[in-house]
Design a protein around this motif. Structure first.
Motif, mmCIF file in Angstrom:
data_model
loop_
_atom_site.group_PDB
_atom_site.id
_atom_site.type_symbol
_atom_site.label_atom_id
_atom_site.label_comp_id
_atom_site.label_asym_id
_atom_site.label_seq_id
_atom_site.Cartn_x
_atom_site.Cartn_y
_atom_site.Cartn_z
ATOM 1 N N MET A 35 0.846 -1.181 0.000
ATOM 2 C CA MET A 35 0.000 0.000 0.000
ATOM 3 C C MET A 35 0.886 1.238 0.000
ATOM 4 O O MET A 35 1.866 1.317 0.701
ATOM 5 C CB MET A 35 -0.902 0.010 1.234
ATOM 6 N N THR A 36 0.501 2.210 -0.778
ATOM 7 C CA THR A 36 1.171 3.497 -0.813
ATOM 8 C C THR A 36 0.363 4.469 0.029
ATOM 9 O O THR A 36 -0.852 4.414 0.062
ATOM 10 C CB THR A 36 1.234 4.008 -2.264
ATOM 11 N N ASP A 37 1.035 5.373 0.710
ATOM 12 C CA ASP A 37 0.367 6.407 1.484
ATOM 13 C C ASP A 37 0.637 7.740 0.803
ATOM 14 O O ASP A 37 1.484 7.841 -0.071
ATOM 15 C CB ASP A 37 0.896 6.400 2.917
ATOM 16 N N LEU A 38 -0.090 8.757 1.203
ATOM 17 C CA LEU A 38 0.087 10.097 0.662
ATOM 18 C C LEU A 38 0.614 11.018 1.741
ATOM 19 O O LEU A 38 0.330 10.815 2.920
ATOM 20 C CB LEU A 38 -1.263 10.645 0.173
ATOM 21 N N PRO A 39 1.316 12.090 1.355
ATOM 22 C CA PRO A 39 1.701 13.070 2.370
ATOM 23 C C PRO A 39 0.460 13.743 2.937
ATOM 24 O O PRO A 39 -0.549 13.904 2.248
ATOM 25 C CB PRO A 39 2.567 14.074 1.599
ATOM 26 N N GLY A 40 0.521 14.114 4.200
ATOM 27 C CA GLY A 40 -0.623 14.724 4.871
ATOM 28 C C GLY A 40 -1.093 16.009 4.237
ATOM 29 O O GLY A 40 -2.255 16.386 4.381
ATOM 30 N N THR A 41 -0.215 16.700 3.510
ATOM 31 C CA THR A 41 -0.598 17.965 2.880
ATOM 32 C C THR A 41 -1.260 17.764 1.529
ATOM 33 O O THR A 41 -1.799 18.707 0.955
ATOM 34 C CB THR A 41 0.628 18.874 2.704
ATOM 35 N N ALA A 42 -1.230 16.556 1.016
ATOM 36 C CA ALA A 42 -1.832 16.275 -0.297
ATOM 37 C C ALA A 42 -3.354 16.343 -0.214
ATOM 38 O O ALA A 42 -3.949 16.101 0.841
ATOM 39 C CB ALA A 42 -1.400 14.890 -0.776
ATOM 40 N N ASN A 43 -3.982 16.665 -1.335
ATOM 41 C CA ASN A 43 -5.437 16.589 -1.403
ATOM 42 C C ASN A 43 -5.848 15.126 -1.346
ATOM 43 O O ASN A 43 -5.200 14.265 -1.939
ATOM 44 C CB ASN A 43 -5.949 17.226 -2.693
ATOM 45 N N CYS A 44 -6.933 14.849 -0.647
ATOM 46 C CA CYS A 44 -7.419 13.478 -0.546
ATOM 47 C C CYS A 44 -8.007 13.049 -1.887
ATOM 48 O O CYS A 44 -8.735 13.816 -2.520
ATOM 49 C CB CYS A 44 -8.476 13.380 0.557
ATOM 50 N N PRO A 45 -7.734 11.836 -2.332
ATOM 51 C CA PRO A 45 -8.302 11.367 -3.590
ATOM 52 C C PRO A 45 -9.826 11.423 -3.642
ATOM 53 O O PRO A 45 -10.409 11.591 -4.710
ATOM 54 C CB PRO A 45 -7.813 9.915 -3.683
ATOM 55 N N CYS A 46 -10.496 11.322 -2.475
ATOM 56 C CA CYS A 46 -11.957 11.310 -2.456
ATOM 57 C C CYS A 46 -12.558 12.702 -2.659
ATOM 58 O O CYS A 46 -13.772 12.839 -2.810
ATOM 59 C CB CYS A 46 -12.477 10.695 -1.160
ATOM 60 N N GLY A 47 -11.714 13.745 -2.640
ATOM 61 C CA GLY A 47 -12.201 15.105 -2.829
ATOM 62 C C GLY A 47 -12.720 15.764 -1.563
ATOM 63 O O GLY A 47 -13.307 16.838 -1.624
ATOM 64 N N GLY A 48 -12.492 15.148 -0.416
ATOM 65 C CA GLY A 48 -13.038 15.661 0.837
ATOM 66 C C GLY A 48 -12.143 16.610 1.604
ATOM 67 O O GLY A 48 -12.440 16.935 2.744
ATOM 68 N N GLY A 49 -11.047 17.057 1.032
ATOM 69 C CA GLY A 49 -10.141 17.976 1.731
ATOM 70 C C GLY A 49 -8.728 17.446 1.715
ATOM 71 O O GLY A 49 -8.341 16.667 0.842
ATOM 72 N N ARG A 50 -7.955 17.840 2.694
ATOM 73 C CA ARG A 50 -6.572 17.360 2.824
ATOM 74 C C ARG A 50 -6.583 15.915 3.321
ATOM 75 O O ARG A 50 -7.340 15.556 4.212
ATOM 76 C CB ARG A 50 -5.778 18.228 3.805
ATOM 77 N N TYR A 51 -5.718 15.105 2.754
ATOM 78 C CA TYR A 51 -5.653 13.690 3.089
ATOM 79 C C TYR A 51 -5.496 13.462 4.597
ATOM 80 O O TYR A 51 -6.173 12.607 5.173
ATOM 81 C CB TYR A 51 -4.501 13.039 2.315
ATOM 82 N N ALA A 52 -4.644 14.254 5.242
ATOM 83 C CA ALA A 52 -4.365 14.054 6.669
ATOM 84 C C ALA A 52 -5.609 14.190 7.534
ATOM 85 O O ALA A 52 -5.745 13.500 8.539
ATOM 86 C CB ALA A 52 -3.307 15.044 7.146
ATOM 87 N N GLU A 53 -6.531 15.061 7.146
ATOM 88 C CA GLU A 53 -7.753 15.278 7.933
ATOM 89 C C GLU A 53 -8.934 14.499 7.376
ATOM 90 O O GLU A 53 -9.983 14.441 8.004
ATOM 91 C CB GLU A 53 -8.127 16.762 7.970
ATOM 92 N N CYS A 54 -8.792 13.928 6.221
ATOM 93 C CA CYS A 54 -9.926 13.272 5.555
ATOM 94 C C CYS A 54 -9.841 11.751 5.745
ATOM 95 O O CYS A 54 -10.325 11.222 6.739
ATOM 96 C CB CYS A 54 -9.935 13.682 4.074
ATOM 97 N N CYS A 55 -9.231 11.046 4.831
ATOM 98 C CA CYS A 55 -9.224 9.581 4.861
ATOM 99 C C CYS A 55 -8.015 8.959 5.559
ATOM 100 O O CYS A 55 -8.062 7.789 5.932
ATOM 101 C CB CYS A 55 -9.337 9.037 3.443
ATOM 102 N N ALA A 56 -6.943 9.712 5.747
ATOM 103 C CA ALA A 56 -5.724 9.140 6.338
ATOM 104 C C ALA A 56 -5.958 8.456 7.682
ATOM 105 O O ALA A 56 -5.476 7.342 7.889
ATOM 106 C CB ALA A 56 -4.644 10.206 6.464
#
Length: 131
Positions: A1-22
């Motif tokens: 599994m690959t992870d994204l940096p917390g500052t990246a946009n979440c793939p689901c479109g719900g905001g920043r990855y760190a606060e959304c799906c991470a």
């Protein structure tokens, strides 16, 4: 599994990855609503996290294994929601998931049913189109 940096946009479109799906994909929290679970499952597809997909699937309908294809998921539109809030026991979320495969674009349209199992939302199945 690959992870994204917390500052990246979440793939689901719900905001920043760190606060959304991470927090869900990192197994730190469980999604509080059916929509949050659906969005995190979409993100898991984009990151090829089959283990998360299986873990969030109801045991009655979950396959033994999950082979992910080579689709490159490019966007998600939530188009419908029935129930699925923090106090509900069931919910349905309609969505369109956009992808690229072999140089072509496409879209997967689905209405997904979710239920609570204990205190956690899990994916049950795609629902039949009622129109």
């Amino acid at each position: 599994m690959t992870d994204l940096p917390g500052t990246a946009n979440c793939p689901c479109g719900g905001g920043r990855y760190a606060e959304c799906c991470a927090p869900y994909l990192r197994r730190e929290e469980w999604p509080p609503t059916a929509e949050a679970l659906m969005r995190s499952r979409y993100t898991a597809f984009t990151l090829a996290d089959a283990e998360y997909l299986l873990r969030t699937w109801h045991p009655r309908t979950r396959p033994d294994t999950l082979e992910l294809d080579d689709r490159q998921w490019t966007g998600l539109d939530v188009v419908d929601q029935v129930d699925g809030g923090p106090d509900d026991m069931m919910g349905i979320v309609g969505f369109v998931a956009h992808f690229r495969l072999d140089g072509h674009t496409g879209a997967l349209t689905e209405r997904s049913a979710f239920v609570r199992r204990g205190s956690r939302w899990v994916y049950l199945a795609a629902t039949p189109d009622t129109e």
